[in-house]
Design an enzyme around this catalytic site. Structure first.
Site, PDB file in Angstrom:
ATOM      1  N   GLY A  45     -15.553 -17.232  -9.967  1.00 49.74           N
ATOM      2  CA  GLY A  45     -14.820 -18.237 -10.729  1.00 49.74           C
ATOM      3  C   GLY A  45     -15.224 -19.624 -10.278  1.00 49.74           C
ATOM      4  CD  GLN A  50     -14.625 -24.503  -7.165  1.00 45.83           C
ATOM      5  OE1 GLN A  50     -14.358 -23.807  -8.141  1.00 45.83           O
ATOM      6  NE2 GLN A  50     -15.008 -23.983  -6.013  1.00 45.83           N
ATOM      7  CB  CYS A  94     -13.001 -21.311  -2.264  1.00 45.27           C
ATOM      8  SG  CYS A  94     -13.099 -22.691  -3.408  1.00 45.27           S
ATOM      9  CG  LEU A  95     -18.718 -20.595  -5.098  1.00 49.24           C
ATOM     10  CD1 LEU A  95     -19.282 -20.841  -6.487  1.00 49.24           C
ATOM     11  CD2 LEU A  95     -19.743 -19.900  -4.218  1.00 49.24           C
ATOM     12  CG  HIS A 136      -9.047 -19.394  -6.220  1.00 49.92           C
ATOM     13  ND1 HIS A 136      -9.159 -19.081  -4.885  1.00 49.92           N
ATOM     14  CD2 HIS A 136      -9.999 -20.343  -6.455  1.00 49.92           C
ATOM     15  CE1 HIS A 136     -10.126 -19.817  -4.343  1.00 49.92           C
ATOM     16  NE2 HIS A 136     -10.653 -20.585  -5.282  1.00 49.92           N
ATOM     17  CD  GLU A 137     -11.793 -20.424  -9.860  1.00 48.77           C
ATOM     18  OE1 GLU A 137     -12.007 -21.646  -9.783  1.00 48.77           O
ATOM     19  OE2 GLU A 137     -12.241 -19.609  -9.032  1.00 48.77           O
ATOM     20  CG  HIS A 140     -10.254 -25.033  -7.548  1.00 51.35           C
ATOM     21  ND1 HIS A 140     -10.473 -25.687  -6.350  1.00 51.35           N
ATOM     22  CD2 HIS A 140     -10.777 -23.793  -7.391  1.00 51.35           C
ATOM     23  CE1 HIS A 140     -11.109 -24.863  -5.510  1.00 51.35           C
ATOM     24  NE2 HIS A 140     -11.299 -23.704  -6.111  1.00 51.35           N
TER      25      HIS A 140
HETATM   26 ZN   LIG Z   1     -12.194 -22.024  -5.350  1.00 47.34          ZN
END
Ligand SMILES: [Zn+2]
Length: 177
Positions: A45, A50, A94-95, A136-137, A140
């Site tokens: 995701g 990000q 998470c990236l 989670h997304e 963000h």
């Molecule tokens: Zn993330």
């Protein structure tokens, strides 16, 4: 085009993203770049924050990195959680926090309303992993990262560990340049 992933504690990860007014070609180009970036970096995701874009756009592909990659792409523009139920605890990464994995408590089920790639309104329901990815997304987009969902003590420990991981990551990135 593969975009640069913003790494915590970059300010853009702590800011609230703005709604998309019209789903046009510019927005679709952003979505395309997000998928390209996510597949390159190996996540399931990605939120626009990000890659440094404060727009309410999220993508998810639970098949990312597997043979069914690209078969079930989920695009969520201006997503809103309209229902949530139950509880689950599971590991998240998470990236934007490379190398850090922590168990996070989330709702087991969520229903989300959003616009799709063509600008049409739709609803998606998710349980377990999909519910986790959706929460989670969408977090963000509100400037929240997964460690913010931990208890204050757990969050502090996670941050200490992350500091070391971040140094390692930066060294690795520098050597690839
Ligand atoms: Zn993330």
């Amino acid at each position: 085009m593969v975009r640069e992933i913003k790494i915590y504690p970059d300010e853009v990860l702590k800011q609230k993203a703005q709604p998309i007014e019209e789903v046009n070609d510019e927005v679709r180009a952003l979505v395309d770049d997000m998928f390209e970036t996510m597949y390159k970096k190996g996540g399931v995701g990605l939120a626009a924050n990000q890659i440094g874009v404060l727009k309410r756009v999220v993508i998810i592909d639970l098949g990312s990195g597997k043979e069914n990659q690209g078969k079930d792409k989920i695009v969520l523009i201006n997503p809103e959680i309209v229902a949530m139920e139950g509880e689950q605890v599971g590991e998240e990464g998470c990236l934007s926090l490379p190398g850090l994995y922590k168990k996070v408590k989330r709702a087991k089920y969520v229903k989300v309303k959003a616009l799709n790639y063509d600008g049409e309104e739709f609803e998606i329901e998710g349980e377990d992993l999909l519910a986790r990815a959706l929460q989670h997304e969408i977090d963000h987009l509100n400037g929240v990262v997964f460690i913010d969902r931990l208890s204050p003590l757990q969050r502090r420990l996670a941050l200490e560990k992350y500091k070391k991981l971040k140094r390692k990551y930066e060294k690795k990135m520098a050597s690839q340049r």
